[in-house]
Design a protein around this motif. Structure first.
Motif, mmCIF file in Angstrom:
data_model
loop_
_atom_site.group_PDB
_atom_site.id
_atom_site.type_symbol
_atom_site.label_atom_id
_atom_site.label_comp_id
_atom_site.label_asym_id
_atom_site.label_seq_id
_atom_site.Cartn_x
_atom_site.Cartn_y
_atom_site.Cartn_z
ATOM 1 N N ARG A 1 88.124 -14.866 22.116
ATOM 2 C CA ARG A 1 89.123 -13.826 21.809
ATOM 3 C C ARG A 1 89.308 -13.601 20.313
ATOM 4 N N SER B 1 82.872 -11.160 33.154
ATOM 5 C CA SER B 1 82.954 -9.862 32.478
ATOM 6 C C SER B 1 81.598 -9.422 31.915
ATOM 7 N N ASN C 1 89.679 -16.193 13.578
ATOM 8 C CA ASN C 1 89.723 -15.063 14.511
ATOM 9 C C ASN C 1 88.431 -14.249 14.481
ATOM 10 N N LEU D 1 83.421 -13.482 23.572
ATOM 11 C CA LEU D 1 84.579 -12.853 24.222
ATOM 12 C C LEU D 1 85.643 -13.888 24.598
ATOM 13 N N HIS E 1 88.004 -3.548 27.414
ATOM 14 C CA HIS E 1 88.911 -4.562 27.973
ATOM 15 C C HIS E 1 89.565 -5.408 26.888
ATOM 16 N N HIS E 2 88.811 -5.728 25.865
ATOM 17 C CA HIS E 2 89.334 -6.611 24.832
ATOM 18 C C HIS E 2 89.659 -5.773 23.607
ATOM 19 N N LYS E 3 90.828 -6.031 23.046
ATOM 20 C CA LYS E 3 91.173 -5.301 21.830
ATOM 21 C C LYS E 3 90.570 -6.051 20.656
ATOM 22 N N MET E 4 89.459 -5.550 20.163
ATOM 23 C CA MET E 4 88.905 -6.202 18.983
ATOM 24 C C MET E 4 88.108 -5.198 18.179
ATOM 25 N N VAL F 1 82.898 -3.886 27.384
ATOM 26 C CA VAL F 1 83.819 -4.988 27.091
ATOM 27 C C VAL F 1 84.812 -4.620 25.993
ATOM 28 N N ARG F 2 84.414 -3.734 25.109
ATOM 29 C CA ARG F 2 85.371 -3.393 24.054
ATOM 30 C C ARG F 2 86.562 -2.632 24.637
ATOM 31 N N GLU G 1 85.897 -16.488 33.393
ATOM 32 C CA GLU G 1 86.318 -15.091 33.297
ATOM 33 C C GLU G 1 85.398 -14.311 32.363
ATOM 34 N N ALA G 2 85.062 -14.941 31.237
ATOM 35 C CA ALA G 2 84.175 -14.278 30.277
ATOM 36 C C ALA G 2 82.795 -14.060 30.883
#
Lengths: 257, 246
Positions: free
Chosen positions: A152, A121, A75, A149, A183-186, A180-181, A117-118
């Motif tokens: 994931r 973005s 991950n 991204l 949109h993406h939970k990371m 981007v942070r 998609e990435a």
């Protein structure tokens, strides 16, 4: 999310050994964007490589979501400084982004869609069929970010990601990371030697000492979001913080280690 | 296309000069091209050319393919294993320094005259340049490609092969010419058929035009094989050409 306890790393042995990190403790909360700054040669890259499982630290441990890091965890993604040596030149941009997805349970179509998609973005919707060398440096680094991204990851490591691009591109890429942070939970750990950048991008800034590196400063950045290259940077809180971080980094450079 | 062809104007001029000089000199051992061509046409009409050409080309293809596969595999292995390389490299440099033709007497002892010895000669000639270049290519793969492969859990050997491909192809291209050389040499000395054997027969019966016919045929073969290889390489390394040109 990320727990680093009593981390040490020594290159070589005997009198010529280089102590890159010694007794470093750090924890990063889920969803946080942490910037790590330090003078050059401070062992920042060694720290990143230990977190990514690219090297086995000689002492201490790194845990991600409670799990001890031995090899690169599934991950986790890395954006390296030198995009030209990190993207594979023999593949199209879309293939570069889609390649790591082969290990995920996705068929070809899903992988292609995820890559597209990435790329969208990061503002490169049209670039998929090109080869990396046909893009500018800033665009190549966008591709590297898109690759991370699309993967994931729960944790994204960025090693001086904007060190090799011009100033204007650098600002654009800083804003891209902030965007981007959302949109993406990371969780993001970004390593830089640029003090302004660390304060502008980070939720929190950690200052490392010269080698052997340990944490000498840990500051919360409480600036309004969304951040803006002009207004954020002229805000008195920003000016104050960057001075504080700067003093920590500079102070280290003056006193001999 | 026509513009490119225009650059070949020197070839007919050279052929013409060759014709004029050899005719006026009347040298028996240097027949004019027209005589060679006439002899070639005659041979094609009266003899079973395929009986010599097919086995020659088959050995060339099989020998080259075997040696290329082995050379790439061994080379990449040595290039990625410093320990193994330290152990084996001195021997590799010895092996590749021995002119392959010098080993024909040795092969004569170990292998049967005919296809086995010719395959051995071709394999030995082809193996080294492929091995050494593959080793060099695999050794100098950018570490960041490997870091990237590790981070994203990509198969490492595929990244190594792709990154080393330009070097590997350089070795393969060299080896095509070498394979042809080894094919002829082995046929000249240890064969009962093939182009080299026919040339030797022609020489024995003082059929000088037939001997030259063999030489011309080999030259044409070399050009054709190299052209074929370049076409394949150009496709496979399209990315590399684009990148180095940019």
């Amino acid at each position: 999310m990320l727990e680093i306890s009593n981390l040490s790393h020594v290159y070589g042995s005997g009198p010529g050994a280089h102590h890159a990190i010694e007794g470093l403790n750090l924890s990063v909360a889920e969803g946080e964007l942490l910037c790590i700054v330090g003078p050059s040669g401070a062992g920042k890259s060694t720290l990143l490589r230990s977190i990514a499982g690219l090297i086995q630290p000689t002492g201490g441990e790194v845990r991600i979501e409670g799990k001890l890091v031995k090899q690169t965890p599934d991950n986790l993604a890395v954006v390296f400084q030198d995009y030209s040596r990190s993207l594979f030149p023999w593949m199209s941009v879309a293939d570069n982004v889609a390649l790591p997805l082969r290990r995920k349970k996705m068929d070809k179509q899903q992988r292609r869609a995820a890559a597209q998609e990435a790329l969208e973005s990061v503002g490169l919707a049209e670039a998929g069929k090109k080869y990396p060398f046909q893009l500018s440096g800033g665009m190549q680094q966008r591709v590297a970010i898109a690759r991370a991204l699309a993967y994931r990851p729960a944790l994204m490591l960025m090693d001086e990601p904007f060190g090799s691009v011009d100033a204007q591109t650098r600002e654009d890429l800083e804003d891209l990371v902030l965007q981007v942070r959302g949109h993406h939970k990371m969780t993001i750990v970004l390593i830089t030697h640029d003090i302004d950048e660390s304060v502008y991008v980070g939720d929190r800034v950690v200052v490392l000492s010269k080698a052997p590196a340990h944490v000498v400063g840990d500051l919360k950045v409480e600036l309004a979001s969304p951040r803006d290259q002009i207004t954020t940077r002229e805000h008195s809180d920003f000016v104050h913080l960057r001075a504080e971080v700067g003093r920590l980094v500079r102070g280290l450079e003056r006193t001999p280690a | 296309m026509i513009r490119r062809l225009a650059w070949y104007w020197l070839i007919p001029v050279a052929a013409l000069a060759w014709e004029v000089v050899t005719r006026s000199a009347g040298a028996v051992y240097f027949p004019p091209p027209s005589t060679i061509l006439a002899r070639m046409r005659e041979m094609a009409a009266t003899e079973d050319v395929a009986a010599d050409l097919v086995p020659s080309l088959a050995r060339l293809a099989v020998g080259w393919a075997l040696a290329a596969a082995a050379g790439v595999a061994l080379g990449v292995l040595l290039g990625r294993s410093p320990l193994l390389a330290k152990l084996v490299e001195p021997m590799v440099h010895f092996g590749r320094s021995v002119p392959p033709a010098a080993l024909l007497p040795v092969f004569l002892v170990f292998f049967k005259v005919g296809t086995p010895i010719q395959l051995a000669a071709i394999v030995y000639g082809v193996l080294w340049p492929v091995l050494v270049n593959s080793m060099d290519g695999a050794r100098h793969v950018d570490t960041q490609y490997l870091d990237t492969a590790q981070v994203f859990h990509l198969p490492r050997w595929r990244v190594v092969l792709a990154a080393a491909a330009p070097k590997i192809f350089a070795g393969l291209r060299l080896s095509v010419a070498l394979a042809l050389i080894m094919m002829v040499i082995s046929e000249l000395y240890a064969s009962s058929e093939g182009i080299g054997h026919r040339m030797r027969e022609a020489e024995g019966s003082v059929d000088i035009p037939a001997m030259w016919a063999g030489i011309v045929l080999l030259g044409v073969l070399g050009v054709v094989l190299n052209g074929l290889f370049l076409a394949v390489e150009r496709r496979a390394l399209r990315w590399h050409r684009g990148r180095t040109a940019a």
